[in-house]
Design an enzyme around this catalytic site. Structure first.
Site, PDB file in Angstrom:
ATOM      1  N   LYS A 224     -45.841  -8.408 -38.873  1.00 27.92           N
ATOM      2  CA  LYS A 224     -44.858  -9.183 -39.628  1.00 27.92           C
ATOM      3  C   LYS A 224     -44.998  -8.836 -41.109  1.00 27.92           C
ATOM      4  CE  LYS A 224     -42.855 -13.817 -39.885  1.00 27.92           C
ATOM      5  NZ  LYS A 224     -42.852 -15.168 -39.294  1.00 27.92           N
TER       6      LYS A 224
ATOM      7  N   GLU B 293     -40.659 -27.741 -28.352  1.00 25.48           N
ATOM      8  CA  GLU B 293     -40.346 -29.098 -28.803  1.00 25.48           C
ATOM      9  C   GLU B 293     -40.412 -30.133 -27.686  1.00 25.48           C
ATOM     10  OE1 GLU B 293     -38.749 -26.182 -31.662  1.00 25.48           O
ATOM     11  OE2 GLU B 293     -38.545 -26.410 -29.493  1.00 25.48           O
TER      12      GLU B 293
ATOM     13  N   ARG C  90     -33.611 -30.181 -28.578  1.00 27.05           N
ATOM     14  CA  ARG C  90     -34.099 -29.554 -27.351  1.00 27.05           C
ATOM     15  C   ARG C  90     -35.102 -30.448 -26.620  1.00 27.05           C
ATOM     16  NH1 ARG C  90     -35.248 -23.344 -28.878  1.00 27.05           N
ATOM     17  NH2 ARG C  90     -36.817 -24.202 -30.247  1.00 27.05           N
TER      18      ARG C  90
END
Length: 641
Positions: free
Chosen positions: A288, A376, A404
């Site tokens: 990243k 979640e 969600r």
């Protein structure tokens, strides 16, 4: 900013132009593409490190596959800046995330190269499988479909649901796993550790592919025999490696891991597996922030760093010492303060410890904080389990992501009225992240659920008091929603004291119109009322000075019956304001209460419209939604006539 002239990138307006290059030119193209992203994002802030990490993958995919006829389905859209630049949006990329400019994440409404909506993580495999099945059913048998998942998204339950269906549904889907051991903060959990340890030899895969192709040509390998050989081969490989390959255990061919930054080898691998039958997973290791040292070394900070000097890597940080704090930081500091006094308190976050400032408590009490990854629904049910057996969880989820976990909130918290504090950060309009991230629907969605307390603080003091109240015994499932960004009080610390659940407060006396607000939008109303009173003598069409009452209701559920009865008896005109969906939200609750109790005032509701609000600054979005100070002032004055 002026567009820099690049030898290769400047001549690419579409992937068709990219495919005219020789493979030996692609490393230079990747260098130019990476530099273009650095230059653009340094002056027009956005997501940064994730897109740098997939530059080579982006180039390789568009080089090998015939996009847009072939489908590339991106997961977590902040990986897709390079994709946008290569697909005809380089000239307009300087408008990225700006009001009226290109969208913050891929969207089919913007480009035919953007195959699906991707603002939230973990949906790419399911969507791509749907496209692969559709291609078969509609006779487009030459279409290739690729799902690109990673940046922590593989920890989401939907990804595993998709993989499970991939393994049992006829398809030729290719899943590319961008494994950078990160989401926003460093990725956590068994899946991440598992992926780090997976290894498969490239020579082995080449020989296996050539052998299977020869056997199929000779008629020795039909589908039944192929599946049997795959199962035997997987068992043999697992025995030799002393490790079961999860993906091959699901009859998904696994290739990798490979270096995701070797563009030439990536293209060779993609070409070899492109036309293989059956589902396949290509596992890539990436870094990243690749190619920009500050982002490589501090990927969390550089996920979305704001403006910075592209040459030096120095972030341009504005002095905020004299400004009010962010709501998230008030939450983080108050949570630690409460946890020091209440040993039952634990913190839960789905991959957002820095984003929601739970990292403040994590630093001092790491054993009492849980980052569960991009999951979640699990975060909510996990919190419910801890609450059931004696703990007091504070579960912090961005409002849009909490959508969600809707079933989990109902089934695993509300039915038993478990003592979980759901802190919904980023409620209301969020700015440049746009419609996938606006916290528009929380009050309207949660209001019908029994046992929930739903609150929204007007300022930092109110947030602290609501957090204190929520962790007291007997409060049950308690929702606190608050916005992204800063509050209004530089002196944000206050004594922690209980607020009686279901009580509001009168902030301004008046007799003509009652303005009822919930949340920080009440601060705008206070400013508008003071402005109206100041300018009252010059206002046309008024025989007397407008007299406006203002009530901060605090709670969308339960409503303050005593205060509403006072308002119903005193006022014929009521204005409600909320930074949430107008349909079914706080204003609707007031309207229902008045009707149910026999009051018939004129009620005007102001809130977010019944449409998805585009990206831009919060100020621009509020003006678009008629929730800016001028619109509020006009609405109040209309009722005062």
């Amino acid at each position: 900013m002026d567009k820099k002239n690049y030898g290769l990138l400047s001549n690419i307006d579409s992937p068709a132009d990219l495919r005219k290059l020789s493979i030996d030119q692609l490393p230079e193209l990747c260098r130019e593409l990476r530099q273009d992203i650095i230059d653009e994002v340094s002056v027009n802030p956005g997501h940064f490190a994730s897109s740098l990490g997939v530059v080579e993958l982006t180039v390789a995919l568009h080089y090998v596959f015939n996009t847009p006829e072939d489908r590339i389905v991106w997961d977590v859209g902040h990986q897709a800046y390079g994709h946008k630049i290569l697909t005809g949006r380089r000239e307009t990329f300087n408008t990225n995330r700006q009001f009226g400019g290109i969208r913050p994440f891929p969207s089919p409404e913007e480009s035919e190269y953007d195959t699906f909506t991707c603002g939230h993580a973990s949906n790419s495999i399911s969507a791509a499988l749907g496209m692969a099945v559709a291609a078969r059913k509609t006779g487009k048998t030459n279409r290739h479909v690729v799902a690109v998942i990673g940046d922590g998204a593989m920890s989401g339950g939907l990804a595993f649901e998709g993989l499970n269906n991939v393994s049992s549904t006829p398809n030729d889907l290719l899943v590319v796993l961008n494994d950078n051991d990160m989401s926003i903060d460093r990725a956590v959990g068994g899946m991440e550790k598992y992926l780090i340890n997976l290894d498969t030899n490239d020579t082995y895969n080449r020989i296996r592919f050539k052998l299977s192709s020869w056997m199929r040509q000779k008629g020795y390998l039909n589908d039944a025999r192929r599946n049997g050989l795959i199962r035997f081969n997987n068992a043999l490989k697992s025995a030799i490696a002393h490790q079961q390959n999860l993906f091959e255990g699901m009859n998904i061919r696994y290739f990798g891991p490979f270096n995701g930054h070797d563009v030439i080898n990536l293209i060779n691998v993609l070409r070899r597996i492109k036309d293989m039958k059956g589902p396949k997973l290509l596992h890539l290791h990436t870094v990243k922030g690749k190619g920009y040292k500050p982002a490589e070394e501090h990927a969390t900070i550089w996920h979305a760093p704001g403006k910075f000097d592209a040459a030096t890597g120095e972030r341009i940080v504005v002095d905020t010492s004299n400004q009010p704090p962010k709501f998230q930081d008030v939450f983080g500091n108050t949570l630690l303060e409460l946890a020091r006094k209440n040993p039952r308190i634990v913190g839960v976050t789905p991959a957002m410890p820095s984003g929601c400032s739970m990292c403040i408590m994590m630093k001092e009490m790491p054993d009492r904080c849980f980052d569960v990854g991009i999951a979640e629904g699990h975060a909510v049910t996990f919190s419910g389990g801890m609450a059931k057996d004696g703990l007091q969880p504070f579960c912090n989820i961005y409002s849009a992501f909490a959508q969600r976990a809707y079933d989990n909130i109902i089934h695993d918290l509300a039915i038993l009225n478990l003592p979980v504090v759901l802190c919904l950060d980023r409620s209301g309009l969020v700015g440049q992240d746009g419609p996938t991230h606006h916290g528009a629907f929380d009050m309207a969605a949660l209001r019908p659920i029994p046992n929930l307390t739903i609150s929204s603080p007007m300022d930092e003091w109110e947030l602290r008091k609501l957090m204190y109240t929520a962790q007291l015994p007997g409060k049950g499932t308690f929702v606190i929603r608050y916005p992204r960004g800063r509050g209004v009080k530089v002196d944000w610390k206050c004594d922690l004291e209980e607020i009686e659940v279901g009580t509001g407060r009168r902030l301004h006396e008046g007799k003509d119109v009652a303005v009822l607000t919930i949340g920080p939008i009440g601060n705008n109303v206070e400013d508008v009322i003071h402005e109206i009173e100041k300018d009252a003598q010059t206002l046309p069409l008024f025989k007397h000075k407008p007299s406006i009452a203002h009530y901060d209701m605090r709670f969308a559920k339960p409503l303050d019956d005593k205060l509403l009865r006072e308002i119903g008896n005193k006022f014929k005109k009521i204005l409600t304001l909320e930074d949430g969906a107008k349909e079914g939200g706080f204003g609707s609750a007031v309207l229902e209460w008045m009707e149910d109790h026999g009051f018939r005032p004129q009620i005007v509701r102001m809130g977010l419209p019944d449409e998805f609000v585009p990206h831009g600054s919060v100020e621009e979005e509020r003006k678009l939604c008629h929730l800016d100070p001028d619109s509020i002032k006009q609405a109040i004055l209309e009722l005062c006539k």
